[in-house]
Design a protein around this motif. Structure first.
Motif, PDB file in Angstrom:
ATOM      1  N   GLY A 476      17.238   1.571  79.960  1.00  0.00           N
ATOM      2  CA  GLY A 476      17.967   2.618  80.207  1.00  0.00           C
ATOM      3  C   GLY A 476      17.384   3.802  79.170  1.00  0.00           C
ATOM      4  N   GLN A 477      16.461   3.493  78.251  1.00  0.00           N
ATOM      5  CA  GLN A 477      15.858   4.565  77.162  1.00  0.00           C
ATOM      6  C   GLN A 477      14.896   5.550  77.789  1.00  0.00           C
ATOM      7  OE1 GLN A 477      16.275   2.873  72.977  1.00  0.00           O
ATOM      8  NE2 GLN A 477      16.171   1.063  74.455  1.00  0.00           N
ATOM      9  N   ALA A 478      14.598   5.103  78.719  1.00  0.00           N
ATOM     10  CA  ALA A 478      13.196   6.163  79.260  1.00  0.00           C
ATOM     11  C   ALA A 478      13.730   7.397  79.686  1.00  0.00           C
ATOM     12  CB  ALA A 478      12.525   5.332  80.232  1.00  0.00           C
ATOM     13  N   ALA A 479      13.243   8.448  79.262  1.00  0.00           N
ATOM     14  CA  ALA A 479      13.534   9.727  80.065  1.00  0.00           C
ATOM     15  C   ALA A 479      13.087   9.901  81.348  1.00  0.00           C
ATOM     16  CB  ALA A 479      12.747  10.897  79.202  1.00  0.00           C
ATOM     17  N   PRO A 480      14.128   9.832  82.325  1.00  0.00           N
ATOM     18  CA  PRO A 480      13.719   9.882  83.668  1.00  0.00           C
ATOM     19  C   PRO A 480      12.679  10.757  84.236  1.00  0.00           C
ATOM     20  CG  PRO A 480      16.164   9.793  83.391  1.00  0.00           C
ATOM     21  CD  PRO A 480      15.535  10.142  82.058  1.00  0.00           C
ATOM     22  N   GLY A 481      12.841  12.132  83.882  1.00  0.00           N
ATOM     23  CA  GLY A 481      11.995  13.033  84.167  1.00  0.00           C
ATOM     24  C   GLY A 481      10.428  12.689  83.704  1.00  0.00           C
ATOM     25  N   ALA A 482      10.325  12.213  82.706  1.00  0.00           N
ATOM     26  CA  ALA A 482       8.774  12.143  82.198  1.00  0.00           C
ATOM     27  C   ALA A 482       8.169  10.718  82.994  1.00  0.00           C
ATOM     28  CB  ALA A 482       8.840  11.574  80.927  1.00  0.00           C
ATOM     29  N   VAL A 483       9.262   9.960  83.406  1.00  0.00           N
ATOM     30  CA  VAL A 483       9.029   8.563  83.913  1.00  0.00           C
ATOM     31  C   VAL A 483       8.488   8.899  85.330  1.00  0.00           C
ATOM     32  CG1 VAL A 483       9.680   6.483  85.075  1.00  0.00           C
ATOM     33  CG2 VAL A 483      10.400   7.057  82.674  1.00  0.00           C
ATOM     34  N   ASN A 484       9.316   9.863  85.942  1.00  0.00           N
ATOM     35  CA  ASN A 484       8.887  10.435  87.150  1.00  0.00           C
ATOM     36  C   ASN A 484       7.369  10.976  87.297  1.00  0.00           C
ATOM     37  OD1 ASN A 484       9.610  10.736  89.887  1.00  0.00           O
ATOM     38  ND2 ASN A 484      11.051  11.518  89.386  1.00  0.00           N
ATOM     39  N   ASP A 485       7.105  11.856  86.357  1.00  0.00           N
ATOM     40  CA  ASP A 485       5.850  12.795  86.001  1.00  0.00           C
ATOM     41  C   ASP A 485       4.942  11.479  85.930  1.00  0.00           C
ATOM     42  OD1 ASP A 485       7.368  14.608  86.693  1.00  0.00           O
ATOM     43  OD2 ASP A 485       7.308  15.441  84.543  1.00  0.00           O
ATOM     44  N   LEU A 486       5.131  10.655  85.152  1.00  0.00           N
ATOM     45  CA  LEU A 486       3.634   9.728  84.449  1.00  0.00           C
ATOM     46  C   LEU A 486       3.418   8.780  85.745  1.00  0.00           C
ATOM     47  CD1 LEU A 486       4.804   8.830  80.891  1.00  0.00           C
ATOM     48  CD2 LEU A 486       2.685  10.009  81.660  1.00  0.00           C
ATOM     49  N   LEU A 487       4.583   8.357  86.596  1.00  0.00           N
ATOM     50  CA  LEU A 487       4.358   7.599  87.507  1.00  0.00           C
ATOM     51  C   LEU A 487       3.509   8.120  88.737  1.00  0.00           C
ATOM     52  CD1 LEU A 487       7.903   5.537  88.463  1.00  0.00           C
ATOM     53  CD2 LEU A 487       5.496   4.480  88.252  1.00  0.00           C
ATOM     54  N   LYS A 488       4.052   9.165  89.029  1.00  0.00           N
ATOM     55  CA  LYS A 488       3.130   9.892  90.119  1.00  0.00           C
ATOM     56  C   LYS A 488       1.746  10.252  89.743  1.00  0.00           C
ATOM     57  CE  LYS A 488       6.802  12.570  92.358  1.00  0.00           C
ATOM     58  NZ  LYS A 488       7.501  13.659  92.446  1.00  0.00           N
ATOM     59  N   ALA A 489       1.541  10.472  88.390  1.00  0.00           N
ATOM     60  CA  ALA A 489       0.114  10.761  88.099  1.00  0.00           C
ATOM     61  C   ALA A 489      -0.697   9.340  88.260  1.00  0.00           C
ATOM     62  CB  ALA A 489       0.039  11.226  86.589  1.00  0.00           C
ATOM     63  N   LYS A 490      -0.007   8.267  87.657  1.00  0.00           N
ATOM     64  CA  LYS A 490      -0.713   7.087  87.721  1.00  0.00           C
ATOM     65  C   LYS A 490      -1.200   6.408  89.125  1.00  0.00           C
ATOM     66  CE  LYS A 490       0.230   4.986  83.260  1.00  0.00           C
ATOM     67  NZ  LYS A 490      -1.073   4.960  82.916  1.00  0.00           N
ATOM     68  N   LEU A 491      -0.168   6.873  90.141  1.00  0.00           N
ATOM     69  CA  LEU A 491      -0.271   6.363  91.573  1.00  0.00           C
ATOM     70  C   LEU A 491      -1.005   6.989  92.402  1.00  0.00           C
ATOM     71  CD1 LEU A 491       3.504   5.323  92.061  1.00  0.00           C
ATOM     72  CD2 LEU A 491       1.646   3.804  91.975  1.00  0.00           C
ATOM     73  N   LEU A 492      -1.626   8.137  91.569  1.00  0.00           N
ATOM     74  CA  LEU A 492      -2.552   8.962  92.507  1.00  0.00           C
ATOM     75  C   LEU A 492      -3.900   8.546  92.888  1.00  0.00           C
ATOM     76  CD1 LEU A 492      -2.487  12.575  90.844  1.00  0.00           C
ATOM     77  CD2 LEU A 492      -1.815  11.971  93.417  1.00  0.00           C
TER      78      LEU A 492
END
Ligand code: ADP
Ligand code: ZN
Ligand code: MG
Length: 492
Positions: A476-492
């Motif tokens: 639960g420690q990950a910043a949700p906003g940052a996770v969202n952005d990073l995930l999207k970038a990696k999945l491109l």
């Protein structure tokens, strides 16, 4: 249980009538000592220990008026939008009762300390103004305690600790038309008295007591019907029940061809009915006359203005201020000004935070639920308002995710520790560092090839699943906003 109703009237029959209600509310003034002597007013002392010749009503003892009681009475008058009389008179109200050793109460009669006021109540249909006829000061009687359920122990005891406790009696105009309006009026009175610190209004200790006057008349009838006074209505719930019972009973009497008798009735909280106590023929003649042992009470403009300047903020004003100052909506500010304690707690939390709306949500949501679950009042909350404010601030700064905050909150409540202390102790911290987050994300992506495949083939909603998995992996420690952005970038 047998009912004293002749016959419960149908809704159609009930609808032919209009109820008229006026309340007489006794409020115990929050003084340390009694109204005419120096004895303590404290609750729960051993019987007959807080007494002296004055409050025992011994011959020759002379009353001396408590200045603080007068100031609280003035405050009450101001809170009820009354005119405060420059000169008011104490009178003897004579009657015999075992717990009234003087044989009279010292009250005020035709010249009460405050009069001609009003209270605005909030109903579903809007705001309604209820007239306050008068507010007068008086001393309380003692207490009779009916003991003895056994034959061998059938005694009545008298405890005079309460004798001489300062009261203000607030008499309303007959302006209410339903039990809901009576309930709303009593709520408003209670809030006004609590917010201005006139009284604690603790109903369990008898600091707020209410008699309800009820009559009914056919709709459009020019005059009021005969009223019945119901005594002993000592909770909000009972007030509603007593008024509704009385309305039904009176309509039943009239519909059966009878006439409502002017009388005093008692609400029985076991049977939830009102029962006759005394009829008009038995009504008291109190033989009021001015109290010869007290000079008239004179309240100068200087005194009145000083009391005015020291008045704590009234609930209606505070509600408005919460809306303008903290940007709350009407509903939220209403909830947060339900009691003085809640309002004070909330305001302290706001002071310690940067987000009034966030603080409001926590007070009304998680904190309220936790207090309810533990049967605690807000002033007993182990979680201080300052700690709550800090929690809200940490969320605002991004140091704490909403999820983590929800997890920490019960621990804060259980231990009284601050969020920061718990985070340090448990090594919890929001992770927004890209490197650290990428490491976790890579692991999650590797472990969930199926979802990655789905996302890439156009089912982008699985991102929610992946964000959840990352949050879980990070405790639960990950910043949700940052996770969202990073995930999207990696999945491109
Ligand atoms: P009393 O002389 O019996 O003390 P008051 O006129 O002083 O009666 O009123 C006492 C209370 O009863 C007040 O709160 C008043 O608003 C209320 N009241 C008076 N007349 C009626 C009525 N017809 N129906 C309901 N309440 C009434
Ligand atoms: Zn005393
Ligand atoms: Mg009267």
């Amino acid at each position: 249980m047998s009912s004293t109703l002749l016959e419960t009237p149908s809704t159609e029959v009930m609808a032919k009538y209009e109820a008229v209600i006026g309340l007489e509310v006794h409020v115990q003034l929050a003084t340390r000592t009694k109204i005419f002597c120096g004895c303590a007013t404290g609750f729960g002392a051993a019987p007959n220990t807080n007494v002296c010749p004055v409050c025992l009503g011994l011959p020759g003892a002379l009353p001396v008026l408590n200045r603080q009681a007068v100031e609280l009475a003035i405050r009450a008058g101001l809170a009820l939008n009354c005119a405060v009389r420059p000169k008011s008179i104490f009178s003897r109200k004579n009657y015999f009762y075992p717990d009234l050793p003087k044989g009279y109460q010292i009250s005020q009669y035709d010249k009460p300390v405050a009069e001609h006021g009003f209270v605005d109540i909030v109903l579903d249909s809007g705001v309604k103004r209820i007239g306050v006829t008068r507010a007068h000061m008086e001393d309380d009687a003692g207490k009779s305690m009916h003991d003895g359920h056994r034959d061998s122990d059938r005694y009545t005891y008298v405890d005079l600790n309460r004798s001489g406790t300062p009261l203000i009696e607030i008499v309303s105009e007959p302006d209410m038309r339903s039990s809901d309006e009576a309930y709303a009026y009593l709520t408003e009175i209670k809030q006004a008295m609590q917010f201005t610190e006139v009284s604690t209004c603790d109903m369990e200790k008898g600091h707020l007591r209410c008699d309800a006057n009820v009559s009914v008349r056919l709709w459009g009838a020019p005059q009021f019907g005969t009223k019945v006074e119901v005594k002993n209505v000592n909770s909000f719930r009972f007030l509603k029940m007593a008024v509704d019972f009385e309305i039904q009973r009176q309509i039943g009497v009239i519909e059966a061809g009878g006439r409502v008798q002017q009388e005093t009735r008692l609400f029985n909280s076991d049977t939830l009915e009102t029962v006759s106590m005394r009829s008009k023929e038995m009504a008291h003649d109190y033989r009021y006359f001015p109290e010869p042992d007290l000079v008239p009470l004179e309240i100068s403009d200087t005194w009145l203005n000083r009391v005015k300047s020291e008045m704590p903020e009234l609930p209606t004003l505070r509600r408005k201020r919460f809306e303008t100052e903290f940007g709350l909506n009407e509903y939220d500010s209403g909830v947060l000004t339900q009691t003085r304690e809640i309002a004070d707690y909330y305001e302290r939390a706001v002071k310690a935070s940067t987000d009034p709306k966030g603080a409001a949500n926590w007070v009304m949501g998680d904190l309220a639920a936790m207090l309810k679950a533990e049967a605690k009042e807000i002033h007993e909350s182990p979680l201080t308002p300052e700690n709550l404010g800090e929690l809200v601030t940490l969320i605002g700064k991004g140091d704490l995710s909403g999820k983590l905050a929800k997890d920490i909150f019960p621990k804060m409540f259980a231990t009284g520790d601050s969020a920061q202390v718990i985070m340090d102790r448990e090594g919890l911290r929001q992770i927004s560092d890209t490197g650290a987050l990428e490491k976790i994300i890579d692991e999650v992506l590797a472990a969930n090839p199926k979802q990655v495949e789905q996302y890439k083939s156009g089912k982008t909603t699985v991102i929610g699943f992946l964000v959840g998995a990352v949050m879980k992996a990070s405790r639960g420690q990950a910043a949700p906003g940052a996770v969202n952005d990073l995930l999207k970038a990696k999945l491109l």
